[in-house]
Design a protein around this motif. Structure first.
Motif, PDB file in Angstrom:
ATOM      1  N   SER A   1      43.888  36.469  42.796  1.00 46.49           N
ATOM      2  CA  SER A   1      42.622  37.193  42.941  1.00 46.49           C
ATOM      3  C   SER A   1      41.991  36.667  44.222  1.00 46.49           C
ATOM      4  N   ALA A   2      42.007  37.501  45.290  1.00 46.65           N
ATOM      5  CA  ALA A   2      41.722  37.002  46.644  1.00 46.65           C
ATOM      6  C   ALA A   2      40.235  36.960  47.001  1.00 46.65           C
ATOM      7  N   ALA A   3      39.386  37.542  46.165  1.00 47.72           N
ATOM      8  CA  ALA A   3      37.925  37.431  46.367  1.00 47.72           C
ATOM      9  C   ALA A   3      37.330  37.327  44.968  1.00 47.72           C
ATOM     10  N   ALA A   4      37.497  36.150  44.388  1.00 47.62           N
ATOM     11  CA  ALA A   4      37.259  35.972  42.955  1.00 47.62           C
ATOM     12  C   ALA A   4      35.781  35.872  42.601  1.00 47.62           C
ATOM     13  N   ALA A   5      34.916  35.649  43.591  1.00 44.95           N
ATOM     14  CA  ALA A   5      33.460  35.524  43.378  1.00 44.95           C
ATOM     15  C   ALA A   5      33.187  34.523  42.249  1.00 44.95           C
ATOM     16  N   THR A   6      32.431  34.931  41.229  1.00 50.54           N
ATOM     17  CA  THR A   6      32.055  33.989  40.163  1.00 50.54           C
ATOM     18  C   THR A   6      33.069  33.970  39.008  1.00 50.54           C
TER      19      THR A   6
ATOM     20  N   VAL B   1      28.614  40.326  43.870  1.00 46.48           N
ATOM     21  CA  VAL B   1      28.521  41.233  42.713  1.00 46.48           C
ATOM     22  C   VAL B   1      29.911  41.442  42.099  1.00 46.48           C
ATOM     23  N   THR B   2      30.034  41.207  40.814  1.00 49.75           N
ATOM     24  CA  THR B   2      31.319  41.381  40.141  1.00 49.75           C
ATOM     25  C   THR B   2      31.058  41.601  38.663  1.00 49.75           C
ATOM     26  N   GLY B   3      32.096  41.636  37.865  1.00 53.14           N
ATOM     27  CA  GLY B   3      31.913  41.834  36.428  1.00 53.14           C
ATOM     28  C   GLY B   3      33.258  41.753  35.734  1.00 53.14           C
TER      29      GLY B   3
ATOM     30  N   ARG C   1      39.932  43.161  45.769  1.00 52.02           N
ATOM     31  CA  ARG C   1      38.995  44.261  45.531  1.00 52.02           C
ATOM     32  C   ARG C   1      37.586  43.921  46.042  1.00 52.02           C
ATOM     33  N   ASN C   2      36.989  44.892  46.703  1.00 55.65           N
ATOM     34  CA  ASN C   2      35.585  44.780  47.134  1.00 55.65           C
ATOM     35  C   ASN C   2      35.317  43.612  48.072  1.00 55.65           C
ATOM     36  N   VAL C   3      36.256  43.297  48.922  1.00 58.27           N
ATOM     37  CA  VAL C   3      36.002  42.293  49.962  1.00 58.27           C
ATOM     38  C   VAL C   3      36.290  42.863  51.346  1.00 58.27           C
ATOM     39  N   LEU C   4      37.317  43.727  51.442  1.00 60.37           N
ATOM     40  CA  LEU C   4      37.684  44.252  52.759  1.00 60.37           C
ATOM     41  C   LEU C   4      36.502  44.983  53.387  1.00 60.37           C
ATOM     42  N   MET C   5      35.679  45.606  52.548  1.00 60.08           N
ATOM     43  CA  MET C   5      34.544  46.394  53.046  1.00 60.08           C
ATOM     44  C   MET C   5      33.520  45.534  53.802  1.00 60.08           C
ATOM     45  N   TYR C   6      33.528  44.222  53.566  1.00 63.99           N
ATOM     46  CA  TYR C   6      32.583  43.339  54.264  1.00 63.99           C
ATOM     47  C   TYR C   6      33.160  42.815  55.574  1.00 63.99           C
ATOM     48  N   LEU C   7      34.470  42.952  55.743  1.00 65.45           N
ATOM     49  CA  LEU C   7      35.131  42.326  56.898  1.00 65.45           C
ATOM     50  C   LEU C   7      35.169  43.261  58.091  1.00 65.45           C
TER      51      LEU C   7
ATOM     52  N   PHE D   1      25.612  34.893  53.511  1.00 63.51           N
ATOM     53  CA  PHE D   1      26.183  36.134  54.044  1.00 63.51           C
ATOM     54  C   PHE D   1      26.954  36.926  52.990  1.00 63.51           C
ATOM     55  N   THR D   2      27.433  36.250  51.956  1.00 62.97           N
ATOM     56  CA  THR D   2      28.336  36.927  51.015  1.00 62.97           C
ATOM     57  C   THR D   2      27.575  37.631  49.895  1.00 62.97           C
ATOM     58  N   THR D   3      28.214  38.654  49.355  1.00 60.24           N
ATOM     59  CA  THR D   3      27.678  39.408  48.211  1.00 60.24           C
ATOM     60  C   THR D   3      28.664  39.210  47.067  1.00 60.24           C
TER      61      THR D   3
ATOM     62  N   LEU E   1      39.205  29.568  49.863  1.00 60.15           N
ATOM     63  CA  LEU E   1      40.052  30.151  50.907  1.00 60.15           C
ATOM     64  C   LEU E   1      39.283  31.235  51.656  1.00 60.15           C
ATOM     65  N   ASN E   2      39.307  31.107  52.974  1.00 64.87           N
ATOM     66  CA  ASN E   2      38.636  32.078  53.836  1.00 64.87           C
ATOM     67  C   ASN E   2      39.688  33.060  54.350  1.00 64.87           C
ATOM     68  N   LEU E   3      39.569  34.324  53.972  1.00 66.05           N
ATOM     69  CA  LEU E   3      40.573  35.317  54.372  1.00 66.05           C
ATOM     70  C   LEU E   3      40.608  35.516  55.884  1.00 66.05           C
TER      71      LEU E   3
HETATM   72  C1  LIG Z   1      31.671  41.901  45.861  1.00 70.80           C
HETATM   73  S1  LIG Z   1      32.532  40.409  45.592  1.00 70.80           S
HETATM   74  C2  LIG Z   1      34.055  41.021  44.872  1.00 70.80           C
HETATM   75  C3  LIG Z   1      34.394  40.329  43.571  1.00 70.80           C
HETATM   76  C4  LIG Z   1      35.595  40.890  42.831  1.00 70.80           C
HETATM   77  N1  LIG Z   1      36.782  40.925  43.662  1.00 70.80           N
HETATM   78  C5  LIG Z   1      35.299  42.254  42.262  1.00 70.80           C
HETATM   79  O1  LIG Z   1      35.751  43.262  42.823  1.00 70.80           O
HETATM   80  O2  LIG Z   1      34.605  42.329  41.235  1.00 70.80           O
HETATM   81  C6  LIG Z   1      33.061  39.997  47.255  1.00 70.80           C
HETATM   82  C7  LIG Z   1      33.537  38.568  47.377  1.00 70.80           C
HETATM   83  O3  LIG Z   1      34.231  38.456  48.619  1.00 70.80           O
HETATM   84  C8  LIG Z   1      34.006  37.152  49.097  1.00 70.80           C
HETATM   85  N2  LIG Z   1      34.305  37.077  50.536  1.00 70.80           N
HETATM   86  C9  LIG Z   1      33.616  37.611  51.571  1.00 70.80           C
HETATM   87  N3  LIG Z   1      34.200  37.292  52.738  1.00 70.80           N
HETATM   88  C10 LIG Z   1      35.282  36.545  52.441  1.00 70.80           C
HETATM   89  C11 LIG Z   1      36.273  35.889  53.215  1.00 70.80           C
HETATM   90  N4  LIG Z   1      36.280  35.943  54.554  1.00 70.80           N
HETATM   91  N5  LIG Z   1      37.255  35.200  52.576  1.00 70.80           N
HETATM   92  C12 LIG Z   1      37.277  35.134  51.223  1.00 70.80           C
HETATM   93  N6  LIG Z   1      36.354  35.715  50.433  1.00 70.80           N
HETATM   94  C13 LIG Z   1      35.364  36.407  51.024  1.00 70.80           C
HETATM   95  C14 LIG Z   1      32.546  36.909  48.785  1.00 70.80           C
HETATM   96  O4  LIG Z   1      32.229  35.529  48.770  1.00 70.80           O
HETATM   97  C15 LIG Z   1      32.402  37.570  47.406  1.00 70.80           C
HETATM   98  O5  LIG Z   1      32.532  36.645  46.371  1.00 70.80           O
END
Ligand SMILES: C[S@@+](CC[C@H](N)C(=O)[O-])C[C@H]1O[C@@H](n2cnc3c(N)ncnc32)[C@H](O)[C@@H]1O
Length: 281
Positions: A105-110, A74-76, A212-218, A70-72, A193-195
């Motif tokens: 860093s609350a959505a650290a991805a890779t 994308v980072t850099g 950054r770039n996580v709230l948009m998925y929630l 489910f998760t995206t 950690l699951n937000l």
């Molecule tokens: C697009 S990446 C953002 C990476 C980085 N913060 C950036 O801006 O480059 C979104 C990340 O949010 C994470 N994510 C999605 N839902 C989440 C949740 N409920 N709790 C924690 N992380 C979550 C995903 O696994 C993914 O790694």
């Protein structure tokens, strides 16, 4: 079952419900094809069906694998570079005041985001062992495994400024990846950690939070709840960084905008009154 056929309404609805329940992630119709393509990588729709059934029955491994679907991620490195300068300067100020700084860093991805932060901090403090802790979390355990390993392709490392690449990347590649040096790796502590969880296993306050770039998925109510909880973990004047395209929505009253995705924690209601009383003759 054909692996190329689109997901049925029933399959997509079950996936949608699980995404929301497991990670607060809102899947819309445009995710249907994305999900089909990702499930191909798992071994096709039969595997997806098996995962949906197992996850619905509460199987932890199936739930973990579905979350990865489910998760995206994308980072850099150094996306919006000035955020890192601002955060590192803020850490320097916090260390002057209290001796240590904590960042999250609350959505650290890779891992590219927290490691960029580590490099910025080493630069600003002009030492390899600054008194700073960077906690980096994500819900996706597969992404966290890559982050912990800190090995990146040349294409990913190309986003680093040339001098950073020379100073912070090990020379010899292994399996087509080059590792970041240990002083950068040492500064970052990765945790799952699951937000969307009711309890976050995170203690204490943070001087800086990257979300950054996580709230948009929630889903909307999770978005507000996350920002409200982050606000409670920042001291007055603490720094929150969002992607510049993101908005605080219902949490706007808790922060003061500094432009381009940077916000500081507004003093909580009542704190000004208390300070004034204490100062009063
Ligand atoms: C697009 S990446 C953002 C990476 C980085 N913060 C950036 O801006 O480059 C979104 C990340 O949010 C994470 N994510 C999605 N839902 C989440 C949740 N409920 N709790 C924690 N992380 C979550 C995903 O696994 C993914 O790694």
């Amino acid at each position: 079952m054909s692996t190329c056929a689109p997901l049925t309404d029933g399959e997509f609805e079950r996936a949608r419900r699980l995404a929301l329940r497991l990670a607060g992630i809102e899947l819309s119709d445009r995710h249907r094809d994305l999900l089909r393509r990702r499930s191909e990588r798992l071994g096709g729709r039969d595997t997806l069906e098996a995962l949906l059934v197992a996850a619905e029955e509460g199987d932890a491994d199936a739930r973990r694998r579905l979350i990865e679907l489910f998760t995206t991620n994308v980072t850099g490195f150094f996306r919006h570079p000035w955020h890192f300068d601002l955060a590192a300067e803020h850490a320097l100020w916090a260390v002057h005041r209290r001796g240590r700084a904590r960042m999250w860093s609350a959505a650290a991805a890779t891992g590219e985001e927290p490691y960029s932060l580590a490099m910025a901090v080493i630069d600003v403090f002009r030492r390899d062992d600054p008194p700073v802790t960077i906690v980096a979390t994500d819900v996706d355990d597969g992404a966290l495994a890559i982050a912990r390993n800190a090995g990146y392709t040349d294409a990913a490392l190309a986003a680093l400024p040339t001098d950073h690449r020379a100073r912070f990347v090990e020379e010899s590649p292994a399996d087509g990846r080059r590792r970041l040096i240990s002083s950068v790796r040492r500064l970052v502590e990765f945790r799952s950690l699951n937000l969307a969880d009711v309890v976050w296993r995170l203690e204490g306050v943070f001087d800086v939070v990257f979300c950054r770039n996580v709230l948009m998925y929630l889903e909307a109510c999770h978005r507000y709840a996350v920002l409200e909880r982050i606000a409670s973990m920042l001291p007055s004047g603490g720094l929150l960084l969002l992607d510049p395209s993101e908005h605080l929505g219902g949490a706007a009253s808790l922060f003061v905008s500094r432009g381009d995705g940077a916000y500081t924690r507004r003093p909580p209601e009542g704190s000004v009154t208390i300070a004034r009383r204490r100062d009063a003759p």
